[in-house]
Design a protein around this motif. Structure first.
Motif, PDB file in Angstrom:
ATOM      1  N   LYS A   1      38.292 -70.194 -67.312  1.00  0.00           N
ATOM      2  CA  LYS A   1      37.365 -70.703 -66.300  1.00  0.00           C
ATOM      3  C   LYS A   1      36.446 -69.586 -65.798  1.00  0.00           C
ATOM      4  O   LYS A   1      35.240 -69.777 -65.631  1.00  0.00           O
ATOM      5  CB  LYS A   1      38.134 -71.301 -65.130  1.00  0.00           C
ATOM      6  N   LYS A   2      37.014 -68.406 -65.586  1.00  0.00           N
ATOM      7  CA  LYS A   2      36.226 -67.264 -65.118  1.00  0.00           C
ATOM      8  C   LYS A   2      35.150 -66.894 -66.139  1.00  0.00           C
ATOM      9  O   LYS A   2      33.997 -66.650 -65.777  1.00  0.00           O
ATOM     10  CB  LYS A   2      37.162 -66.078 -64.874  1.00  0.00           C
ATOM     11  N   LEU A   3      35.509 -66.870 -67.410  1.00  0.00           N
ATOM     12  CA  LEU A   3      34.539 -66.555 -68.460  1.00  0.00           C
ATOM     13  C   LEU A   3      33.455 -67.620 -68.558  1.00  0.00           C
ATOM     14  O   LEU A   3      32.280 -67.302 -68.760  1.00  0.00           O
ATOM     15  CB  LEU A   3      35.241 -66.407 -69.801  1.00  0.00           C
ATOM     16  N   ARG A   4      33.835 -68.883 -68.422  1.00  0.00           N
ATOM     17  CA  ARG A   4      32.857 -69.964 -68.489  1.00  0.00           C
ATOM     18  C   ARG A   4      31.869 -69.869 -67.330  1.00  0.00           C
ATOM     19  O   ARG A   4      30.671 -70.073 -67.508  1.00  0.00           O
ATOM     20  CB  ARG A   4      33.565 -71.313 -68.458  1.00  0.00           C
ATOM     21  N   GLU A   5      32.347 -69.519 -66.140  1.00  0.00           N
ATOM     22  CA  GLU A   5      31.471 -69.391 -64.981  1.00  0.00           C
ATOM     23  C   GLU A   5      30.532 -68.199 -65.140  1.00  0.00           C
ATOM     24  O   GLU A   5      29.384 -68.260 -64.725  1.00  0.00           O
ATOM     25  CB  GLU A   5      32.295 -69.258 -63.707  1.00  0.00           C
ATOM     26  N   GLN A   6      31.000 -67.114 -65.736  1.00  0.00           N
ATOM     27  CA  GLN A   6      30.148 -65.955 -65.955  1.00  0.00           C
ATOM     28  C   GLN A   6      29.047 -66.260 -66.970  1.00  0.00           C
ATOM     29  O   GLN A   6      27.928 -65.779 -66.839  1.00  0.00           O
ATOM     30  CB  GLN A   6      30.962 -64.759 -66.449  1.00  0.00           C
ATOM     31  N   ASN A   7      29.340 -67.054 -67.970  1.00  0.00           N
ATOM     32  CA  ASN A   7      28.363 -67.388 -69.001  1.00  0.00           C
ATOM     33  C   ASN A   7      27.297 -68.348 -68.504  1.00  0.00           C
ATOM     34  O   ASN A   7      26.194 -68.363 -69.025  1.00  0.00           O
ATOM     35  CB  ASN A   7      29.039 -67.973 -70.232  1.00  0.00           C
ATOM     36  N   GLN A   8      27.600 -69.139 -67.481  1.00  0.00           N
ATOM     37  CA  GLN A   8      26.626 -70.085 -66.952  1.00  0.00           C
ATOM     38  C   GLN A   8      25.601 -69.410 -66.062  1.00  0.00           C
ATOM     39  O   GLN A   8      24.511 -69.901 -65.888  1.00  0.00           O
ATOM     40  CB  GLN A   8      27.328 -71.195 -66.173  1.00  0.00           C
ATOM     41  N   GLN A   9      25.922 -68.280 -65.497  1.00  0.00           N
ATOM     42  CA  GLN A   9      25.006 -67.605 -64.576  1.00  0.00           C
ATOM     43  C   GLN A   9      24.027 -66.723 -65.275  1.00  0.00           C
ATOM     44  O   GLN A   9      24.064 -66.311 -66.324  1.00  0.00           O
ATOM     45  CB  GLN A   9      25.780 -66.774 -63.559  1.00  0.00           C
TER      46      GLN A   9
ATOM     47  N   TYR B   1      38.286 -59.995 -74.517  1.00  0.00           N
ATOM     48  CA  TYR B   1      38.864 -61.240 -74.039  1.00  0.00           C
ATOM     49  C   TYR B   1      39.621 -61.966 -75.137  1.00  0.00           C
ATOM     50  O   TYR B   1      40.615 -62.646 -74.857  1.00  0.00           O
ATOM     51  CB  TYR B   1      37.778 -62.134 -73.443  1.00  0.00           C
TER      52      TYR B   1
END
Length: 60
Positions: A52-60, A3
């Motif tokens: 945004k996609k990476l941030r959402e993946q890291n929160q899960q 990334y």
């Protein structure tokens, strides 16, 4: 690492497109300006959506 390279490419091509706007102004070319502005919008949008996609993946 993958990334980071993608972000680098997006930033590099966005900077080139912003430079293209300067070239268009100096050459008085509406076509180059329009293409450069469209590229800036697309590339920056892609960068923000990837972040945004990476941030959402890291929160899960």
């Amino acid at each position: 690492m993958k990334y980071n390279f993608m972000f680098f490419l997006l930033a590099f091509f966005t900077a080139l497109s912003i430079g293209g706007i300067g070239v268009a102004v100096s050459e008085k070319s509406i076509l180059i300006a329009a293409v450069s502005i469209i590229l800036v919008i697309i590339l920056m949008g892609a960068g923000f959506s990837l972040r945004k996609k990476l941030r959402e993946q890291n929160q899960q």
